[in-house]
Design a protein around this motif. Structure first.
Motif, PDB file in Angstrom:
ATOM      1  N   CYS A   5     -35.082  48.807  57.488  1.00 26.01           N
ATOM      2  CA  CYS A   5     -33.487  48.551  57.820  1.00 26.01           C
ATOM      3  C   CYS A   5     -33.109  47.280  57.172  1.00 26.01           C
ATOM      4  CB  CYS A   5     -33.329  48.525  59.169  1.00 26.01           C
ATOM      5  SG  CYS A   5     -33.883  49.835  60.363  1.00 26.01           S
ATOM      6  N   GLU A  51     -25.558  41.356  62.826  1.00 28.74           N
ATOM      7  CA  GLU A  51     -24.804  42.146  63.880  1.00 28.74           C
ATOM      8  C   GLU A  51     -25.002  43.579  63.564  1.00 28.74           C
ATOM      9  OE1 GLU A  51     -21.590  40.805  61.109  1.00 28.74           O
ATOM     10  OE2 GLU A  51     -23.122  39.831  62.447  1.00 28.74           O
ATOM     11  N   ASN A  83     -28.829  44.558  63.692  1.00 19.41           N
ATOM     12  CA  ASN A  83     -28.986  44.527  65.122  1.00 19.41           C
ATOM     13  C   ASN A  83     -28.863  45.814  66.045  1.00 19.41           C
ATOM     14  OD1 ASN A  83     -30.535  42.154  65.478  1.00 19.41           O
ATOM     15  ND2 ASN A  83     -28.553  40.985  65.908  1.00 19.41           N
ATOM     16  N   ALA A  84     -27.470  46.455  65.504  1.00 18.51           N
ATOM     17  CA  ALA A  84     -27.066  47.580  65.835  1.00 18.51           C
ATOM     18  C   ALA A  84     -27.984  48.692  65.394  1.00 18.51           C
ATOM     19  CB  ALA A  84     -25.608  47.832  65.437  1.00 18.51           C
ATOM     20  N   LEU A 126     -31.016  48.642  64.706  1.00 22.38           N
ATOM     21  CA  LEU A 126     -32.296  48.411  65.198  1.00 22.38           C
ATOM     22  C   LEU A 126     -32.175  49.122  66.746  1.00 22.38           C
ATOM     23  CD1 LEU A 126     -33.531  44.990  64.033  1.00 22.38           C
ATOM     24  CD2 LEU A 126     -34.358  47.216  63.370  1.00 22.38           C
ATOM     25  N   LYS A 127     -31.249  48.580  67.317  1.00 19.21           N
ATOM     26  CA  LYS A 127     -31.009  49.083  68.648  1.00 19.21           C
ATOM     27  C   LYS A 127     -30.932  50.821  68.722  1.00 19.21           C
ATOM     28  CE  LYS A 127     -27.627  49.110  72.713  1.00 19.21           C
ATOM     29  NZ  LYS A 127     -26.382  49.119  72.640  1.00 19.21           N
ATOM     30  N   ASP A 128     -30.156  51.210  67.853  1.00 15.69           N
ATOM     31  CA  ASP A 128     -29.863  52.720  67.669  1.00 15.69           C
ATOM     32  C   ASP A 128     -31.411  53.289  67.215  1.00 15.69           C
ATOM     33  OD1 ASP A 128     -27.308  52.451  67.894  1.00 15.69           O
ATOM     34  OD2 ASP A 128     -26.739  52.832  65.836  1.00 15.69           O
ATOM     35  N   SER A 175     -34.168  52.493  68.675  1.00 16.49           N
ATOM     36  CA  SER A 175     -35.354  52.088  69.432  1.00 16.49           C
ATOM     37  C   SER A 175     -36.122  53.153  70.133  1.00 16.49           C
ATOM     38  CB  SER A 175     -34.613  51.147  70.616  1.00 16.49           C
ATOM     39  OG  SER A 175     -33.467  51.822  71.259  1.00 16.49           O
ATOM     40  N   GLN A 224     -39.288  53.545  68.285  1.00 18.06           N
ATOM     41  CA  GLN A 224     -40.339  52.427  68.288  1.00 18.06           C
ATOM     42  C   GLN A 224     -41.575  52.690  68.839  1.00 18.06           C
ATOM     43  OE1 GLN A 224     -37.892  49.303  69.823  1.00 18.06           O
ATOM     44  NE2 GLN A 224     -37.547  48.435  67.687  1.00 18.06           N
ATOM     45  N   GLU A 276     -36.991  45.016  59.723  1.00 16.09           N
ATOM     46  CA  GLU A 276     -35.816  44.643  59.383  1.00 16.09           C
ATOM     47  C   GLU A 276     -35.880  43.508  58.269  1.00 16.09           C
ATOM     48  OE1 GLU A 276     -34.048  41.452  62.165  1.00 16.09           O
ATOM     49  OE2 GLU A 276     -35.454  42.581  63.625  1.00 16.09           O
ATOM     50  N   ALA A 294     -24.468  56.422  66.869  1.00 15.95           N
ATOM     51  CA  ALA A 294     -25.738  56.155  67.353  1.00 15.95           C
ATOM     52  C   ALA A 294     -26.521  57.571  67.033  1.00 15.95           C
ATOM     53  CB  ALA A 294     -26.004  55.276  68.440  1.00 15.95           C
TER      54      ALA A 294
END
Length: 157
Positions: free
Chosen positions: A8, A14, A17-18, A20-22, A24, A27, A34, A118
Motif C-alpha cells: 500500500c 491518514e 492508515n485508512a 490499512l484499516k480497510d 485488516s 491480514q 505500507e 471500504a
C-alpha cells in the motif's frame, strides 16, 4: 505456504492508515506492507522478492512527490518479476489523461476515487488476490477462508 504481500503506497499518513484499516480482514492470510513513496515501494518490493515473498497486489495513490502512482505501477508492470502482480490506483485528482495512462501504461486492474467505499476496496483486493493465486498456480486451498468464492468457482471451471 507461499507468503503473499499487498503493498500500500500513499504519501499521506491518514490515507495510508485508512487503507490499512480497510484491508485488516485480509491480514490473517496476507502480509500488508505500507510505503510512503513510489521509490520506497520499489525498494521494499526488491527486498521482499529477494526474501522469496510474492507481491500479489500493489495499491498506490496517484499524486505523490517524486514518482507518481502511474509511474510506480508502470515500473511494476515492466518488471518481469512482478508480471502477474495486480495493480490498483487510488486517486482524488487524476485527469482523463492520467486515467488513460494508468490503463494503457500501468495496465491497472482497478481504479478508485477518494474517498472510496471500504467494503468495495477490500472485496476488490480479495478478488485480485484470488486471481493472483490462481495465476501463479498456487494451491488456493491454503487461503480458502479469505478468498473470493465466486472467483474460485469461476477459475475451477
Amino acid at each position: 505456504m507461499e507468503k503473499i504481500v499487498v503493498i500500500c503506497v500513499d504519501d499521506q499518513p491518514e490515507v495510508l492508515n485508512a487503507v490499512l484499516k480497510d484491508l485488516s480482514p485480509l491480514q490473517s492470510a496476507f502480509i500488508i506492507e505500507e510505503c510512503d513513496s513510489g521509490d520506497e515501494a520499489l525498494a521494499v518490493m526488491d527486498e521482499l522478492d529477494a526474501e522469496g515473498h510474492y507481491i500479489g497486489v500493489v495499491i498506490s495513490d496517484h499524486i505523490m512527490p517524486g514518482k507518481n502512482g502511474v509511474e510506480l505501477l508502470t515500473d511494476v508492470t515492466n518488471d518481469s518479476r512482478f508480471f502477474k502482480t495486480k495493480k490498483v490506483l487510488l486517486t482524488g485528482q487524476a485527469t482523463h489523461q492520467d486515467t488513460i495512462a494508468a490503463i494503457n501504461q500501468a495496465r491497472i486492474e482497478s481504479y478508485f476515487e477518494k474517498p472510496w467505499d471500504a467494503d468495495t476496496l477490500v472485496n476488490c483486493v480479495r478478488t485480485l488476490l484470488t486471481e493472483y493465486i490462481f495465476d501463479m498456480g498456487f494451491d488456493y486451498q491454503a487461503w480458502g477462508e479469505v478468498l473470493d468464492n465466486t472467483t474460485v468457482l469461476r477459475r475451477l471451471r
